[in-house]
Scaffold this motif. Structure first.
Motif, PDB file in Angstrom:
ATOM      1  N   TRP A  32       1.201  -1.004   0.128  1.00 21.42           N
ATOM      2  CA  TRP A  32       0.002  -0.042   0.039  1.00 21.42           C
ATOM      3  C   TRP A  32       0.687   1.106  -0.106  1.00 21.42           C
ATOM      4  CZ3 TRP A  32      -5.352  -0.684  -0.548  1.00 21.42           C
ATOM      5  CH2 TRP A  32      -5.718  -2.158  -0.828  1.00 21.42           C
ATOM      6  N   ILE A  33       0.943   2.212  -1.009  1.00 22.23           N
ATOM      7  CA  ILE A  33       1.597   3.547  -0.915  1.00 22.23           C
ATOM      8  C   ILE A  33       0.269   4.065  -1.307  1.00 22.23           C
ATOM      9  CG2 ILE A  33       3.423   4.203  -2.871  1.00 22.23           C
ATOM     10  CD1 ILE A  33       3.653   1.576  -3.642  1.00 22.23           C
ATOM     11  N   ALA A  34       0.802   5.744   0.003  1.00 23.98           N
ATOM     12  CA  ALA A  34       0.141   6.826  -0.560  1.00 23.98           C
ATOM     13  C   ALA A  34       0.079   7.565   0.326  1.00 23.98           C
ATOM     14  CB  ALA A  34      -1.252   6.822   1.450  1.00 23.98           C
ATOM     15  N   VAL A  35      -0.137   8.957  -0.217  1.00 30.18           N
ATOM     16  CA  VAL A  35       0.299  10.036   0.040  1.00 30.18           C
ATOM     17  C   VAL A  35      -0.376  10.857   0.990  1.00 30.18           C
ATOM     18  CG1 VAL A  35       0.456  12.356  -1.324  1.00 30.18           C
ATOM     19  CG2 VAL A  35       0.945  10.460  -2.213  1.00 30.18           C
ATOM     20  N   ILE A  36       0.315  11.326   2.213  1.00 31.18           N
ATOM     21  CA  ILE A  36      -0.140  12.021   3.395  1.00 31.18           C
ATOM     22  C   ILE A  36       0.342  13.519   3.497  1.00 31.18           C
ATOM     23  CG2 ILE A  36      -1.090   9.717   4.137  1.00 31.18           C
ATOM     24  CD1 ILE A  36       2.081  10.496   6.086  1.00 31.18           C
ATOM     25  N   PRO A  37      -0.971  14.453   3.733  1.00 34.24           N
ATOM     26  CA  PRO A  37      -0.181  16.161   4.250  1.00 34.24           C
ATOM     27  C   PRO A  37       1.148  15.990   4.758  1.00 34.24           C
ATOM     28  CG  PRO A  37      -2.484  15.449   4.283  1.00 34.24           C
ATOM     29  CD  PRO A  37      -1.902  13.777   4.012  1.00 34.24           C
ATOM     30  N   ASP A  38       1.638  16.212   4.858  1.00 29.19           N
ATOM     31  CA  ASP A  38       3.092  16.720   6.224  1.00 29.19           C
ATOM     32  C   ASP A  38       2.139  17.981   7.088  1.00 29.19           C
ATOM     33  OD1 ASP A  38       4.788  17.799   7.680  1.00 29.19           O
ATOM     34  OD2 ASP A  38       6.966  17.631   5.994  1.00 29.19           O
ATOM     35  N   TRP A  39       1.159  17.930   7.798  1.00 34.59           N
ATOM     36  CA  TRP A  39       0.956  19.137   8.421  1.00 34.59           C
ATOM     37  C   TRP A  39       2.550  20.307   8.773  1.00 34.59           C
ATOM     38  CZ3 TRP A  39      -3.531  19.637   6.815  1.00 34.59           C
ATOM     39  CH2 TRP A  39      -4.694  18.624   6.780  1.00 34.59           C
ATOM     40  N   SER A  40       3.198  19.915   9.071  1.00 30.55           N
ATOM     41  CA  SER A  40       4.384  20.450   9.577  1.00 30.55           C
ATOM     42  C   SER A  40       4.399  22.191   8.675  1.00 30.55           C
ATOM     43  CB  SER A  40       5.558  19.659  10.010  1.00 30.55           C
ATOM     44  OG  SER A  40       6.101  19.514   9.425  1.00 30.55           O
ATOM     45  N   ALA A  44       3.666  20.670   1.702  1.00 33.59           N
ATOM     46  CA  ALA A  44       4.821  19.381   1.230  1.00 33.59           C
ATOM     47  C   ALA A  44       3.936  18.512   1.990  1.00 33.59           C
ATOM     48  CB  ALA A  44       5.741  19.365   2.387  1.00 33.59           C
ATOM     49  N   TRP A  45       4.069  17.099   1.159  1.00 35.59           N
ATOM     50  CA  TRP A  45       3.490  15.781   1.028  1.00 35.59           C
ATOM     51  C   TRP A  45       4.420  14.701   1.281  1.00 35.59           C
ATOM     52  CZ3 TRP A  45      -2.033  15.339   0.900  1.00 35.59           C
ATOM     53  CH2 TRP A  45      -2.245  16.676   0.312  1.00 35.59           C
ATOM     54  N   ILE A  46       3.627  13.949   1.862  1.00 38.96           N
ATOM     55  CA  ILE A  46       5.163  12.370   2.730  1.00 38.96           C
ATOM     56  C   ILE A  46       4.522  11.249   1.478  1.00 38.96           C
ATOM     57  CG2 ILE A  46       4.840  10.490   4.200  1.00 38.96           C
ATOM     58  CD1 ILE A  46       4.490  13.134   6.231  1.00 38.96           C
ATOM     59  N   VAL A  47       5.515  10.587   1.222  1.00 45.57           N
ATOM     60  CA  VAL A  47       5.129   9.014   0.853  1.00 45.57           C
ATOM     61  C   VAL A  47       5.132   8.362   1.059  1.00 45.57           C
ATOM     62  CG1 VAL A  47       5.792   7.641  -1.201  1.00 45.57           C
ATOM     63  CG2 VAL A  47       5.629   9.865  -1.648  1.00 45.57           C
ATOM     64  N   GLU A  48       4.207   7.392   2.503  1.00 50.69           N
ATOM     65  CA  GLU A  48       4.064   6.293   3.524  1.00 50.69           C
ATOM     66  C   GLU A  48       3.768   4.686   1.802  1.00 50.69           C
ATOM     67  OE1 GLU A  48       1.849   6.720   7.510  1.00 50.69           O
ATOM     68  OE2 GLU A  48       0.730   5.108   5.704  1.00 50.69           O
ATOM     69  N   ILE A  49       5.011   3.604   2.746  1.00 55.06           N
ATOM     70  CA  ILE A  49       4.910   2.531   1.689  1.00 55.06           C
ATOM     71  C   ILE A  49       4.413   1.745   3.103  1.00 55.06           C
ATOM     72  CG2 ILE A  49       6.199   1.221   0.696  1.00 55.06           C
ATOM     73  CD1 ILE A  49       7.876   3.329  -0.562  1.00 55.06           C
ATOM     74  N   THR A  50       2.997   1.148   2.887  1.00 55.99           N
ATOM     75  CA  THR A  50       3.380  -0.450   4.280  1.00 55.99           C
ATOM     76  C   THR A  50       3.301  -1.909   3.390  1.00 55.99           C
ATOM     77  OG1 THR A  50       1.706   0.854   4.846  1.00 55.99           O
ATOM     78  CG2 THR A  50       1.688  -0.830   5.483  1.00 55.99           C
ATOM     79  N   ILE A  51       3.830  -2.105   3.850  1.00 60.08           N
ATOM     80  CA  ILE A  51       4.110  -3.325   3.365  1.00 60.08           C
ATOM     81  C   ILE A  51       3.708  -4.691   4.886  1.00 60.08           C
ATOM     82  CG2 ILE A  51       6.053  -5.615   2.001  1.00 60.08           C
ATOM     83  CD1 ILE A  51       6.948  -2.702   0.704  1.00 60.08           C
ATOM     84  N   LYS A  52       3.197  -5.512   4.396  1.00 58.26           N
ATOM     85  CA  LYS A  52       3.235  -6.325   5.668  1.00 58.26           C
ATOM     86  C   LYS A  52       3.603  -5.727   6.969  1.00 58.26           C
ATOM     87  CE  LYS A  52       4.157 -10.669   2.981  1.00 58.26           C
ATOM     88  NZ  LYS A  52       5.736 -11.348   2.680  1.00 58.26           N
ATOM     89  N   ASP A  53       2.315  -4.794   6.898  1.00 58.70           N
ATOM     90  CA  ASP A  53       2.876  -4.487   8.130  1.00 58.70           C
ATOM     91  C   ASP A  53       3.166  -3.787   8.779  1.00 58.70           C
ATOM     92  OD1 ASP A  53       0.180  -4.969   8.965  1.00 58.70           O
ATOM     93  OD2 ASP A  53       0.668  -6.794  10.116  1.00 58.70           O
ATOM     94  N   GLY A  64       2.356  18.413  -4.529  1.00 62.01           N
ATOM     95  CA  GLY A  64       1.298  17.436  -4.278  1.00 62.01           C
ATOM     96  C   GLY A  64       1.337  16.324  -5.751  1.00 62.01           C
ATOM     97  N   LEU A  65       1.694  16.848  -7.051  1.00 58.00           N
ATOM     98  CA  LEU A  65       1.808  16.548  -7.490  1.00 58.00           C
ATOM     99  C   LEU A  65       2.936  15.830  -7.733  1.00 58.00           C
ATOM    100  CD1 LEU A  65       0.505  19.222 -10.363  1.00 58.00           C
ATOM    101  CD2 LEU A  65      -0.704  17.176  -9.482  1.00 58.00           C
ATOM    102  N   GLU A  66       3.987  16.169  -7.583  1.00 56.51           N
ATOM    103  CA  GLU A  66       5.363  15.609  -7.188  1.00 56.51           C
ATOM    104  C   GLU A  66       5.292  14.115  -6.200  1.00 56.51           C
ATOM    105  OE1 GLU A  66       8.601  19.212  -7.479  1.00 56.51           O
ATOM    106  OE2 GLU A  66       7.900  18.235  -5.631  1.00 56.51           O
ATOM    107  N   ALA A  67       4.427  14.255  -5.326  1.00 54.26           N
ATOM    108  CA  ALA A  67       4.125  13.245  -4.039  1.00 54.26           C
ATOM    109  C   ALA A  67       3.452  12.483  -4.652  1.00 54.26           C
ATOM    110  CB  ALA A  67       2.827  13.765  -3.180  1.00 54.26           C
ATOM    111  N   LEU A  68       2.272  12.941  -6.099  1.00 57.45           N
ATOM    112  CA  LEU A  68       1.473  11.519  -7.027  1.00 57.45           C
ATOM    113  C   LEU A  68       2.353  10.475  -7.059  1.00 57.45           C
ATOM    114  CD1 LEU A  68      -1.930  13.627  -7.176  1.00 57.45           C
ATOM    115  CD2 LEU A  68      -1.205  11.676  -6.026  1.00 57.45           C
ATOM    116  N   ALA A  69       3.328  11.274  -8.688  1.00 60.83           N
ATOM    117  CA  ALA A  69       3.977  10.558  -9.286  1.00 60.83           C
ATOM    118  C   ALA A  69       4.872  10.192  -8.665  1.00 60.83           C
ATOM    119  CB  ALA A  69       5.072  12.171  -9.980  1.00 60.83           C
TER     120      ALA A  69
END
Length: 84
Positions: A32-40, A44-53, A64-69
């Motif tokens: 699972w790969i997600a784009v989440i806001p960096d509230w600080s 800025a946006w963060i790319v988060e990767i989840t593999i097997k917990d 935003g668009l760089e994070a999606l790419a």
């Protein structure tokens, strides 16, 4: 009255058939790969990767668009890593 929660939207990236194949493969294989806001930071946006917990964050911050790419780049990387 409850306080209105402020949200953010990274924008929109048009998905090609190839991108859909890579995203779908990742989901079916528990990646699972997600784009989440960096509230600080307002932009800025963060790319988060989840593999097997196991959750990992890309150390870089993106617009935003760089994070999606970048999210797509990761999907393509994991697809090719396991299918080539």
């Amino acid at each position: 009255m409850p306080k209105k929660v402020k949200g953010r939207n990274p924008g929109f990236l048009v998905q090609s058939d190839e991108m859909a194949k890579h995203f779908g493969w990742c989901r079916l294989n528990g990646i699972w790969i997600a784009v989440i806001p960096d509230w600080s930071d307002d932009q800025a946006w963060i790319v988060e990767i989840t593999i097997k917990d196991k959750v990992t964050e890309d150390p870089n911050r993106y617009t935003g668009l760089e994070a999606l790419a970048k999210m797509y780049e990761y999907c393509k990387y994991y697809y090719k890593k396991h299918n080539d």
